[in-house]
Design a protein around this motif. Structure first.
Motif, short mmCIF file in Angstrom:
data_model
loop_
_atom_site.label_atom_id
_atom_site.label_comp_id
_atom_site.label_asym_id
_atom_site.label_seq_id
_atom_site.Cartn_x
_atom_site.Cartn_y
_atom_site.Cartn_z
N UNK A 1 0.90 -1.38 0.00
CA UNK A 1 -0.02 0.12 -0.06
C UNK A 1 1.04 1.32 0.04
N UNK A 2 2.01 1.20 0.90
CA UNK A 2 2.71 2.43 0.78
C UNK A 2 3.54 2.69 -0.43
N UNK A 3 3.95 1.50 -1.27
CA UNK A 3 4.41 1.60 -2.55
C UNK A 3 3.43 2.18 -3.63
N UNK A 4 2.34 1.65 -3.30
CA UNK A 4 1.22 2.27 -4.42
C UNK A 4 1.07 3.87 -4.06
N UNK A 5 0.94 4.31 -2.83
CA UNK A 5 0.99 5.82 -2.54
C UNK A 5 2.05 6.17 -3.29
N UNK A 6 3.29 5.74 -2.99
CA UNK A 6 4.53 6.38 -3.58
C UNK A 6 4.53 6.75 -4.96
N UNK A 7 3.90 5.67 -5.57
CA UNK A 7 3.76 5.74 -7.24
C UNK A 7 2.86 7.10 -7.56
N UNK A 8 1.92 7.34 -6.63
CA UNK A 8 1.03 8.20 -7.06
C UNK A 8 1.61 9.80 -6.80
N UNK A 9 2.36 9.57 -5.48
CA UNK A 9 3.17 10.79 -5.33
C UNK A 9 3.97 11.24 -6.48
N UNK A 10 4.80 10.46 -6.70
CA UNK A 10 5.78 10.76 -7.97
C UNK A 10 5.14 11.18 -9.23
N UNK A 11 4.09 10.71 -9.44
CA UNK A 11 3.32 11.22 -10.75
C UNK A 11 2.92 12.52 -10.54
N UNK A 12 2.23 12.95 -9.35
CA UNK A 12 1.91 14.25 -8.98
C UNK A 12 2.97 15.39 -8.73
N UNK A 13 4.28 14.90 -8.71
CA UNK A 13 5.16 15.85 -8.72
C UNK A 13 5.29 16.37 -9.97
N UNK A 14 4.57 15.64 -11.27
CA UNK A 14 4.81 16.60 -12.43
C UNK A 14 3.83 16.88 -13.33
N UNK A 15 2.49 16.35 -12.68
CA UNK A 15 1.36 16.10 -13.38
C UNK A 15 0.19 16.75 -12.52
N UNK A 16 -0.90 17.31 -12.86
CA UNK A 16 -2.03 17.99 -12.46
C UNK A 16 -3.21 16.74 -11.89
N UNK A 17 -3.45 15.82 -12.74
CA UNK A 17 -4.45 14.83 -12.71
C UNK A 17 -3.89 13.62 -13.45
N UNK A 18 -4.49 12.34 -12.84
CA UNK A 18 -4.31 11.23 -13.82
C UNK A 18 -5.61 10.74 -14.29
N UNK A 19 -5.55 10.45 -15.64
CA UNK A 19 -6.73 10.09 -16.36
C UNK A 19 -6.70 8.49 -16.88
N UNK A 20 -7.76 8.14 -16.51
CA UNK A 20 -7.93 6.62 -17.28
C UNK A 20 -9.34 6.26 -17.09
N UNK A 21 -9.77 4.74 -17.72
CA UNK A 21 -10.88 4.44 -17.55
C UNK A 21 -11.35 4.10 -16.13
N UNK A 22 -12.65 4.38 -15.61
CA UNK A 22 -13.03 3.69 -14.22
C UNK A 22 -12.79 2.41 -13.95
N UNK A 23 -13.48 1.47 -15.14
CA UNK A 23 -13.53 0.18 -15.11
C UNK A 23 -13.17 -0.23 -16.53
N UNK A 24 -12.46 -1.62 -16.56
CA UNK A 24 -12.05 -2.11 -17.76
C UNK A 24 -13.16 -2.47 -18.68
N UNK A 25 -14.23 -2.67 -18.47
CA UNK A 25 -15.28 -3.09 -19.32
C UNK A 25 -16.48 -2.44 -18.92
N UNK A 26 -17.74 -2.44 -19.92
CA UNK A 26 -18.92 -2.13 -19.47
C UNK A 26 -19.74 -3.15 -18.33
N UNK A 27 -20.78 -2.99 -18.02
CA UNK A 27 -21.43 -3.77 -17.09
C UNK A 27 -21.55 -5.12 -17.58
N UNK A 28 -21.40 -6.25 -16.76
CA UNK A 28 -21.53 -7.50 -17.39
C UNK A 28 -23.12 -7.80 -16.70
#
Length: 486
Positions: A383-410
């Protein structure tokens, strides 16, 4: 046209001019529920008598000539059934709490009361918020209004469906690993998971206390900003509540994203993401480019470990939190028990559903002697490593964008016997929850006739930029105006 398609400002002005009454809004809600809820099953409990009484009182206040009213005045709201409501049954969609009538309101419910909204009823969910399809409700599954053969997502499926089906103006949900954003994406509405600690959890029935967060589900981003403005803030009744200054979320909706720096994780648009979903996300990024934003592909390298870490941590906390349900203090008690130990055993065996039992067992195992370091402690490190991943990206970027879920509703029943596949539906929302940062899901189109959600992630307590980016995208598109036909 439904009154609920009007903007908050339009409704507010009509109320002030007495072209509309709160009774009209409440009637609209209950009439719509009567017409369509048998198809979608969004509600568990209706609050009709109290709602109509409240509507009459609010109309009397309007008739008295007092014009200073908040913009949420008189609006019908639905509450997820794990948020306690005074003298209104709160079941968590579990047989265990089928007779539980709280004697107090959750802090968020109290804030909505102060904003003079009207509570219409309690919304269906996966039992104790454990699930991603709303098929784990002890009473009945909720159905997606875009196609009732498909799931609405979970655990806040009832909340998303009630908004999408225009049964209420907006709703409250709770998000532990994606339980606001995922159903919002599946149902074509807007779902916001705020920064952990921004909104009080006092009165939210605990699933995983270090992850749970209440948030709004609305039909558009502007409504989300209004609702967040009303319910955010420090609460002395919640020891995890953050004492931070609450900015003007509504004022942040400028429509301007020129120069916005967007990160797009390659893990979020790669293998496992349906082509239709990926195409809609890339099309959304082109819209941001046209508005003057810039984007770049990045890596969040520990994303692949997020689901495993989450289910160890969340299940461990669930095992601890659900130990209080023993058939003695509150909830349903098993009959024909021989002694106290038998009361515990039979009450928990009869009261909890299969998915809840599965997570209790998993969590108890992870916390047991000899396994704590190997599982729970290691998951915390991940969990700490995942938090650090976000912290490093946010040093250079304002937001992160991607899909919310990989597929439409099943389809309903398609994954109910395959929990591992079901858990993987949250692979793009879980990392955000583990990091504790805010994220919003907004509609970005249809794939196979079903909604696709765009997830916009921000820095801790920077909901303003998340809302600004989401609102700017919304103003350039028509996706949020699409409604299912029931």
């Amino acid at each position: 046209m439904s009154l609920f398609r009007l903007s908050i400002k339009e409704i507010h002005n009509r109320l002030i001019r007495k072209e509309l009454s709160v009774r009209d809004l409440v009637d609209e809600s209950f009439n719509r529920i009567g017409a369509v809820d048998s198809q979608v099953k969004a509600f568990l409990t209706l609050n009709e008598e109290q709602a109509r009484t409240a509507a009459g009182q609010l109309d009397e206040q309007l008739d008295s000539g007092v014009r200073e009213r908040g913009l949420l005045f008189g609006l019908p709201v639905g509450i997820k059934d794990n948020i306690v409501t005074e003298d209104l049954v709160t079941t968590c969609a579990s047989k265990f709490l089928s007779n539980y009538r709280p004697i107090y309101n959750a802090s968020v419910v109290q804030k909505l009361k102060q904003a003079q909204t009207v509570t219409i009823g309690k919304l269906n969910m996966d039992e104790f918020a454990m699930g991603g399809s709303n098929e784990n409700s002890a009473f009945y599954p909720t159905r997606n209004p875009w196609n009732t053969e498909h799931v609405p997502g979970g655990s806040s499926g009832g909340s998303a469906v009630a908004v999408a089906a225009e049964e209420v103006y907006f709703a409250l949900g709770s998000d532990t690993g994606g339980s606001i954003r995922q159903p919002a994406a599946y149902c074509g509405v807007v779902g916001l998971k705020p920064t952990y600690g921004l909104i009080s959890r006092f009165g939210l029935v605990a699933f995983a206390s270090s992850l749970d967060q209440i948030g709004p589900i609305t039909k558009n981003v502007e409504d989300s900003a209004y609702l967040l403005q009303a319910i955010a803030g420090h609460d002395s009744l919640d020891s995890t509540s953050a004492n931070v200054e609450i900015p003007d979320y509504i004022g942040a909706l400028t429509g301007d994203v020129k120069g916005l720096r967007i990160a797009v994780p390659k893990e979020y648009i790669g293998e496992g993401v349906a082509p239709g979903v990926r195409d809609k996300v890339l099309a959304a990024l082109r819209v941001f480019e046209q508005m003057g934003a810039v984007w770049e592909e990045v890596s969040l390298p520990h994303t692949e470990y997020a689901v495993a870490a989450y289910y160890i941590l969340a299940s461990s906390e669930a095992s601890s939190n659900l130990a209080r349900y023993d058939g003695v203090r509150y909830g349903v008690r098993a009959k024909n028990a021989n002694d106290l130990a038998d009361v515990y055993y039979k009450s928990r065996s009869e009261g909890f559903g299969t998915e809840v039992k599965r997570r209790i067992m998993l969590g108890t195992y992870a916390l047991s002697s000899g396994y704590y370091d190997a599982y729970y402690l290691k998951a915390q490190k991940v969990r700490t490593l995942i938090k650090q991943d976000f912290d490093e990206v946010f040093e250079k970027f304002d937001v992160i964008i991607g899909p919310t879920v990989p597929t439409p509703a099943f389809r309903i029943g398609e994954q109910v016997d395959d929990p591992l596949t079901m858990y993987l539906n949250d692979i793009l929302t879980i990392p955000v929850s583990l990091a504790g940062v805010p994220a919003i899901s907004v509609p970005c189109g249809l794939a196979d006739g079903l909604p696709v959600g765009l997830q916009i992630i921000g820095k801790s307590f920077d909901e303003s930029i998340v809302l600004r980016a989401a609102h700017a995208f919304e103003q350039q598109t028509e996706h949020h105006k699409l409604r299912p036909r029931l």
